[in-house]
Design an enzyme around this catalytic site. Structure first.
Site, PDB file in Angstrom:
ATOM      1  N   ARG A   1      27.663 -32.816   4.491  1.00  0.00           N
ATOM      2  CA  ARG A   1      27.096 -33.584   3.370  1.00  0.00           C
ATOM      3  C   ARG A   1      27.707 -34.971   3.392  1.00  0.00           C
ATOM      4  O   ARG A   1      28.615 -35.238   4.160  1.00  0.00           O
ATOM      5  CB  ARG A   1      27.455 -32.900   2.054  1.00  0.00           C
ATOM      6  CG  ARG A   1      28.962 -32.688   1.970  1.00  0.00           C
ATOM      7  CD  ARG A   1      29.416 -32.194   0.636  1.00  0.00           C
ATOM      8  NE  ARG A   1      30.687 -31.507   0.718  1.00  0.00           N
ATOM      9  CZ  ARG A   1      31.892 -32.082   0.634  1.00  0.00           C
ATOM     10  NH1 ARG A   1      31.995 -33.382   0.494  1.00  0.00           N
ATOM     11  NH2 ARG A   1      32.995 -31.380   0.722  1.00  0.00           N
TER      12      ARG A   1
ATOM     13  N   HIS B   1      46.862 -28.866  -5.300  1.00  0.00           N
ATOM     14  CA  HIS B   1      45.779 -27.893  -5.123  1.00  0.00           C
ATOM     15  C   HIS B   1      44.878 -28.262  -3.962  1.00  0.00           C
ATOM     16  O   HIS B   1      43.726 -27.858  -3.913  1.00  0.00           O
ATOM     17  CB  HIS B   1      44.952 -27.792  -6.407  1.00  0.00           C
ATOM     18  CG  HIS B   1      45.766 -27.391  -7.583  1.00  0.00           C
ATOM     19  ND1 HIS B   1      46.386 -26.163  -7.662  1.00  0.00           N
ATOM     20  CD2 HIS B   1      46.102 -28.049  -8.715  1.00  0.00           C
ATOM     21  CE1 HIS B   1      47.047 -26.083  -8.805  1.00  0.00           C
ATOM     22  NE2 HIS B   1      46.901 -27.218  -9.456  1.00  0.00           N
TER      23      HIS B   1
ATOM     24  N   LYS C   1      33.276 -21.112   7.736  1.00  0.00           N
ATOM     25  CA  LYS C   1      34.448 -21.547   8.496  1.00  0.00           C
ATOM     26  C   LYS C   1      34.728 -20.655   9.694  1.00  0.00           C
ATOM     27  O   LYS C   1      35.108 -21.123  10.763  1.00  0.00           O
ATOM     28  CB  LYS C   1      35.668 -21.553   7.583  1.00  0.00           C
ATOM     29  CG  LYS C   1      35.752 -22.820   6.763  1.00  0.00           C
ATOM     30  CD  LYS C   1      37.006 -22.800   5.924  1.00  0.00           C
ATOM     31  CE  LYS C   1      36.713 -23.407   4.573  1.00  0.00           C
ATOM     32  NZ  LYS C   1      37.727 -23.158   3.599  1.00  0.00           N
TER      33      LYS C   1
ATOM     34  N   GLU D   1      45.713 -17.261   8.835  1.00  0.00           N
ATOM     35  CA  GLU D   1      45.877 -18.408   9.723  1.00  0.00           C
ATOM     36  C   GLU D   1      47.330 -18.817   9.771  1.00  0.00           C
ATOM     37  O   GLU D   1      48.067 -18.630   8.795  1.00  0.00           O
ATOM     38  CB  GLU D   1      45.067 -19.593   9.183  1.00  0.00           C
ATOM     39  CG  GLU D   1      43.662 -19.654   9.710  1.00  0.00           C
ATOM     40  CD  GLU D   1      42.927 -20.882   9.200  1.00  0.00           C
ATOM     41  OE1 GLU D   1      41.781 -21.038   9.595  1.00  0.00           O
ATOM     42  OE2 GLU D   1      43.492 -21.673   8.430  1.00  0.00           O
TER      43      GLU D   1
END
Lengths: 219, 739, 463
Positions: free
Chosen positions: C306, C241, C112, C206
């Protein structure tokens, strides 16, 4: 949780009639069986030495991705049902290659019999378990039969559905950790015993049972 | 009269037995002679006095001849047997017979922290004409005992050596000379705190700058155990003593690659010869200063003449050491006076003033710096030497000018960071990022420097690929049973994983070049003193071929490479002991290179790093020439550290014995990579010495940390980052990049 | 040589890959572990091998060699985004085709931080925050202070921060910090957690975007430098979550009102996504995940290299020359080096598609995954519904405990949002999942949660 003396006799008779346990040796992963290092009926030994530093008898060689792995015995006994037909064949994971007919030792008999005498913490789910780090350290330091636990203590960590869940002790009273029935990081079926506990005040009674078994089952 | 005869007969029997023990049962029918003496001795009162008198006289003559014969054919292995014989004199005998009075300190027989080490306050009386002078000395030594088991044959336990150090410090406080007596087959090789190796290293480190004169006397000098109390200003050695890197039995076991049981007798005797362990050999090598003569087949506990001689020699040696700190003239005069009798012509005051203490320590440094230097083999052209000298000076000047303060260095840093980021890859990130962070922290900048975005070119791939990685196969982690580690694909393991199992952290061994290519800044390594070559100074049979093979295999001339390099722009001097060359064993070439490197670090005010890829100890094929590298190098370490440098040792793989017990173990900062094993002696030696098996993890880094032998355990993947942090935060004030 | 694919996955995605292979006329091999023996992907496969673990690349490759496979399809999860696996597949002495992007793309886009740094360089907006891992708290605090100022200047009320483990993901190793005072303890905690769990103690900080929608762009690239997109998806509805529960395509609805021009934003995020893909010669399917704020600002969050669980809702609304697309087939075709055979202008978007993830979980108690046995599982047979599941309908099925307890994906299609939503609710009413927990209690599912959340589709939600 009490075990009657008569009942104890029945159990002991049962073990005397068949003092063996059969352990399957399965392939831990896929690969080619390259060599058999034992024959049908051979005696094999599990790890030995003061610190179990000497590995067990070599059983067979499994090759996968150019890695020749010698699979060794984890327990002593005799080889049976050896699948010699699999030589140089590709096998799947969890394929039974041989069985070890293992004569039960005094300690194992005690352990088995105590299953019906101890308070058992059983696996709440089919999952992987480890002792909680704090408890593991305590047992390492003090040894079995000495570590006390009470309601609210963290016993185990269960790895289940990709999550780690702590398991706490929920009974009232003080218990001693008497026996541990599982290996860490291995899949344990739901309901299988994980830890055997003994209420503190019942330790003398339990020791009586143990000495009774020792009498019946000399080393 | 008859009682006298009886006693004499007893002595003769002892002598005969002694001769048999040393020379063997087949020596001139010694066995039948013993039987005869025993026969007479046992039935003493049945014999006529005249017969007895005659018998004693005859037997004595016979034995004297045998002693002389035995002396003439004395072999090195027989010398070893002499030093170990229960009839040989021990330290207790010396205290009784050489010193005029003594008081044992911190122990009495078995009531002792370590009965193998005896410390005593002793007094020597010097007669000069009619005057009598008293000298106080501290006596520290091994006590073998005459067969008492609790003495462990003079093998000092770690705490025994610690006790020795305590009394050295006491002597230092009181300003009295120390007499060391070495009667040890070797240190008791256990790791319990303070640890065999670490304590010996501590002793050496302290002895390097002991502020009092020190004299050592060697009867049985077993390697590291001997060095623990052996770094002295003057080393005397008994004529029938031995001083060796290893016992002949130990050497034979290694040569024959025996794991259990006894090596063959012939091989043991051959090794005793090859090891060149006699007093004569050692004097020739310059590892001792003087031989104290003994009667034929060695002095025993009742040899009063020998003790008398020893007393004079001890006083003379102490005098000489002290006089060397004073005027040369006086020393010469003293030397000419030939102090051969108990009546001294001079009195020498054994107190030193501050200046003299400084000279004493300087003399000691010079003595050990020079020791065995004759054996250093260096193919160096004149031009090269000149160039090296010039380089050293220019480096020094450059550092003085450029790096006196970090302010200047900042520029270099920034440049380094930029270079690193621009050419780095994601794979390198864990290595480079923490460096920047530490840099920012120390420089105290509010925002990080603007960084150039990494490009996605091919130079992303690290340029060095371990040759181990070039195979399409998988291997099993040795800890897979315990931690269920999946099999590792070799290119991943030896490439990106830095040889570390990502599941359990087990460190697989890597070749030394990996470290050179992954720890230091690109293209910053410059080796020096490569020409110094390991040779075969003892002419140990078959060894030259082994050395040649090692040279051909590695392209190196010794097991130690010394180089300058940079980490994060900080210039440092480093040495590395390399497993591929004779298991990283240390001999004179390695010792000399180590000292030169650390001296260069001192001169140029740079940090000093010792990477131990593996060390198997002192190279047995160099005998005591190898052993004395322990005090030599430790001396240099002490000097460097005292000057305010930064000495870091990082252990990897296997590190054992002499080097750990000296110049490595004395480092203020010692770290071990995970999966390292380190200690004094391996399991076989421990079993043979102590009769005990040790658990498989006995020498693990974790246990070394637990016992307080090292300062921390590092992960190989973070080695560069850890070293960088260490360079910035540790060490003394004399580093070029410090404010 | 005929191609043969090793399907290195389980459950419904294994079934979808099998189906794609059959359609393409490619052979395939299925693998399974002993816990999965009842799964439909095992039942329907002719050639199959029992292995020890879906994550054990050694077993996968050993089976691939033994069965003569020429390619590996990793599906999603497990090894699908493991660049080392992708690298080993193509670098080994018997190389295979990896059905997915190059290992370099997986490595660099999957990281990331690295992706963020590169995106920043290309002028692509990313969430304000550190672009490098922070290792010490002094630096962390300084960074946090700067960030809070930056967020305030963006007009965010009561700005707060997220402290994340670099190596984390899927909601693991992430915590919110509302004030500077909390920063140090939180930083320390996450750092220790990261070190323990991932072996890398790097932490990033962040800014937290308080209200947003989660949009993602579906891209496809070929080995011939062709790039097309299949529009956007909206995945705003997630579990606490941060796990997706309902997805809808397209990403914006023409029936909703926005304070910005949704067509413009959609075009911009698609263009930016393609720009980044081109920088990597990205040659497979991939998803670019974006956060869109109520005032039309957008930030690139991460790239999934993916096939995704929710790929089929994009496929349902995308038509190439009036034919519905199958993204898994496209992924396999490009992996074997085929050209696309169409361009962006041939792709037409029609209708709306919703995906519901049917899961055995306790939505009232922290979304705890549940184990148990499914005794009855049925759904209405209607043309607008596609049910993707590995759970057999003809006999009881015990949910294995090593994996996520996902039971099925229900994919609903409608001409427009209204119709799709109505059909979605109908489905949720009519689907029957019955089961028992190991204690004999009724097995809970998330059906009512899904129903309740359907109302929030296309809404801006608070994080």
């Amino acid at each position: 949780m009490k075990i009657e003396y008569e009942h104890l006799n029945v159990i002991l008779q049962k073990f005397k009639a068949n003092p063996y346990k059969i352990f399957k040796v399965n392939t831990i992963h896929t690969g080619y069986i390259r060599d058999f290092l034992v024959k049908e009926g051979d005696e094999v030994k599990g790890p030995s030495g003061k610190w179990l530093e000497k590995p067990g008898t070599s059983l067979f060689v499994l090759e996968r991705e150019k890695n020749l792995k010698t699979i060794r015995a984890h327990i002593n006994g005799w080889v049976q049902n050896l699948r010699t037909d699999l030589l140089n064949r590709f096998v799947e994971a969890e394929e039974t290659i041989l069985e070890i007919k293992h004569p039960l030792s005094q300690q194992e008999i005690i352990s088995e019999i105590l299953l019906s005498a101890l308070y058992l913490v059983k696996a709440p789910e089919t999952a992987k378990y480890v002792l909680s780090p704090g408890l593991a350290a305590k047992i390492e330091k003090e040894g079995l039969h000495k570590v006390k636990i009470k309601k609210g203590d963290e016993l185990l960590i269960m790895t289940f559905m990709k999550r780690e869940t702590p398991i706490f002790f929920e009974e009232d009273g003080v218990f001693l950790i008497y026996n541990i029935y599982f290996k860490p990081f291995q899949l344990i079926e739901r309901g299988q015993p994980l830890i055997g506990l003994c209420p503190e005040e019942q330790l003398p009674y339990l020791e009586k049972i143990v000495s009774r078994i020792r009498e019946e089952w000399p080393l | 009269m008859k009682i006298e005869l009886y006693k004499t007969l007893k002595n003769l029997l002892e002598t005969a037995t002694y001769i048999r023990d040393i020379k063997g049962e087949d020596f001139f029918e010694i066995t039948s002679l013993i039987n005869k003496i025993s026969e007479v001795y046992d039935n003493f009162y049945q014999y006529e006095p005249s017969y007895l008198e005659n018998f004693v006289k005859k037997t004595k003559e016979q034995l004297d001849i045998l002693l002389d014969q035995g002396e003439k054919t004395l072999t090195p292995y027989e010398i070893v047997k002499i030093t170990r014989h229960p009839q040989r004199f021990t330290l207790q005998d010396i205290l009784e017979n050489v010193y005029d009075s003594y008081m044992e300190l911190g122990g009495e027989g078995e009531i002792n922290i370590d009965p193998a080490v005896v410390c005593a306050k002793a007094m020597l009386v010097r007669k000069v004409g009619d005057e009598i002078f008293f000298h106080q000395v501290m006596v520290i030594g091994h006590e073998k005992g005459h067969g008492e088991e609790f003495r462990e044959g003079g093998s000092a336990k770690p705490w025994g050596n610690e006790k020795a150090l305590r009394y050295m410090k006491m002597a230092e406080t009181e300003g009295i000379p120390i007499h060391f007596f070495i009667f040890t087959p070797g240190a008791y090789p256990i790791e319990d705190y303070p640890g065999a190796a670490q304590q010996i290293a501590k002793n050496l480190y302290h002895m390097a700058k002991l502020r009092v004169p020190t004299i050592a006397f060697i009867s049985e000098g077993g390697s590291g155990g001997a060095e623990a109390i052996g770094l002295a200003d003057m080393r005397l050695m008994a004529e029938k003593g031995y001083y060796s890197v290893i016992s002949p039995e130990g050497a034979a076991a290694i040569e024959a690659k025996i794991k259990d049981g006894r090596p063959p007798r012939e091989l043991v005797e051959k090794c005793a010869r090859s090891l060149k362990l006699t007093a004569k050999d050692n004097l020739r090598f310059g590892t001792i200063d003087k031989i104290i003569p003994e009667p034929p087949l060695g002095a025993r506990r009742k040899d009063c003449e020998f003790f008398k001689r020893l007393k004079i020699e001890l006083i003379r040696a102490t005098d000489e050491v002290i006089l060397q700190t004073r005027s040369i003239k006086f020393l010469r005069k003293y030397a000419v006076s030939k102090q051969e009798t108990e009546n001294f012509k001079y009195y020498v005051n054994w107190d030193l003033d501050e200046d003299e203490i400084e000279i004493l320590i300087e003399n000691r440094y010079k003595k050990y710096r020079k020791m065995t230097q004759w054996a250093v083999h260096e193919n160096k052209t004149l031009f090269k030497s000149f160039f090296d000298l010039g380089h050293t000076i220019s480096v020094k000047l450059k550092n003085e000018i450029n790096y006196k303060i970090l302010k200047q260095g900042q520029k270099t840093f920034k440049k380094f960071l930029n270079e690193l980021t621009s050419e780095s890859t994601l794979l390198l990130k864990p290595v480079s990022d923490p460096i920047k962070t530490v840099y920012n922290l120390i420089v105290g900048k509010k925002t990080g420097p603007k960084l150039i975005t990494p490009s996605l070119q091919d130079d992303d791939i690290p340029t060095y690929v371990s040759p181990l990685a070039l195979e399409d196969k998988t291997i099993t982690c040795p800890q897979s049973e315990k931690y269920s580690c999946p099999d590792l694909w070799v290119p991943d393991l030896y490439g990106e994983f830095c040889g570390v199992c990502p599941n359990c952290g087990y460190h697989f061994p890597l070749e030394y070049k990996w470290y050179l290519n992954n720890i230091f800044d690109k293209n910053s390594i410059r080796t020096f003193n490569d020409e110094i070559t390991s040779t075969n100074p003892l002419e140990f049979e078959g060894y030259a071929e082994k050395l040649k093979a090692a040279r051909e295999k590695t392209g190196l001339n010794s097991s130690l490479i010394s180089f300058e390099a940079k980490i994060g722009g900080i210039s440092l001097i480093a040495v590395m002991l390399i497993a591929e060359f004779r298991q990283g064993t240390v001999g004179v070439a390695e010792g000399e290179k180590f000292i030169r490197a650390i001296e260069l670090a001192k001169l140029t005010r740079r940090p000093f790093l010792a990477l131990v890829h593996t060390t198997g100890g002192i190279r047995i094929h160099e005998g005591t020439i190898g052993v004395v590298q322990m005090p030599r190098c430790t001396m240099a370490v002490r000097d460097y550290v005292d000057e305010g440098g930064l000495y870091i040792v990082v252990y990897d793989n296997n590190s054992y014995a002499g080097p750990v017990a000296s110049f490595l173990g004395s480092a203020p900062y010692q770290f071990a990579l995970k999966s390292t094993r380190l200690g004094f002696a391996g399991p076989r030696v421990i079993r043979e010495t102590t009769g005990q098996d040790v658990p498989p993890d006995y020498h693990s880094a974790e246990n070394a940390l637990k016992r307080g032998h090292i300062q921390g355990i590092w992960d190989r993947r973070e080695l560069r980052k850890k070293l960088f942090t260490a360079l910035l935060t540790m060490g003394g004030k004399n580093l070029y990049y410090r404010w | 040589m005929k191609e043969k694919i090793l399907i290195a996955n389980r459950g419904e995605i294994a079934l979808r890959i099998m189906e794609a292979c059959k359609d393409l006329g490619i052979d395939y091999v299925v693998i399974y572990t002993k816990e999965d023996v009842e799964s439909l992907h095992v039942r329907y496969a002719k050639e199959k091998y029992r292995i020890c673990d879906y994550r054990d690349m050694n077993d996968l490759l050993a089976v691939a060699d033994e069965s003569g496979c020429t390619a590996v399809h990793p599906g999603y999860g497990f090894l699908s985004e493991n660049f080392r696996f992708a690298r080993r597949v193509v670098k080994r002495s018997r190389p295979l085709i990896f059905v997915g992007p190059s290992w370099e793309a997986i490595r660099d886009l999957g990281n990331k931080l690295f992706m963020k740094k590169l995106a920043k360089d290309l002028g692509i907006p990313v969430i304000p925050g550190t672009t490098e891992p922070v290792y010490n708290e002094i630096e962390a605090e300084l960074k946090a202070e700067e960030l809070l100022e930056e967020l305030a200047s963006l007009g965010i009320q009561k700005p707060s921060l997220l402290v994340k483990a670099v190596a984390g993901g899927g909601g693991m190793g992430i915590e919110e910090v509302k004030s500077l005072e909390e920063l140090r303890p939180t930083f320390r905690k996450i750092k220790a957690y990261a070190k323990r769990l991932f072996g890398d103690e790097g932490v990033i900080i962040e800014g937290k975007i308080p209200v947003f929608q989660h949009l993602e762009v579906q891209l496809l690239g070929s080995k011939h430098g062709e790039y097309v997109h299949f529009g956007t998806r909206n995945c705003t509805i997630q579990s606490p979550h941060k796990q997706k529960r309902i997805e809808i395509a397209p990403g914006f609805s023409s029936q909703e009102t926005y304070s910005f021009d949704p067509n413009k934003v959609e075009k911009e995020i698609i263009d930016y996504s393609i720009k980044l893909a081109k920088a990597f010669n990205y040659d497979s399917v991939g998803t670019w995940e974006w956060l869109v704020t109520p005032d039309g600002k957008y930030y690139l969050m991460e790239v999934n290299t993916r096939i995704q669980v929710e790929n089929e809702i994009s496929a349902k609304i995308s038509f190439i020359r009036n034919k519905q697309v199958n993204l898994i087939k496209e992924q396999i075709r490009v992996a074997f080096g085929e050209k696309l055979g169409y361009s962006q202008k041939d792709i037409e978007f029609k209708g709306t598609s919703i995906e519901y993830r049917l899961i055995a979980e306790d939505t009232k108690r922290g979304f705890i995954p549940l184990s148990g046995t499914i005794t009855k599982f049925s759904w209405p047979e209607v043309p607008w519904l596609t049910m993707r599941t590995h759970v057999p309908q003809d006999k009881p099925y015990t949910i294995p405990t090593q994996f996520d307890p996902n039971l099925a994906l229900a994919i609903v299609y409608g001409e427009n949002f209204e119709e799709a939503k109505k059909r979605g609710l109908t489905l949720l009413d009519q689907v029957i999942i019955e089961g028992v927990t190991p204690d004999g209690k009724e097995l809970e599912t998330n059906l009512s949660f899904l129903k309740e959340k359907t109302e929030f589709l296309y809404k801006f939600l608070e994080a």
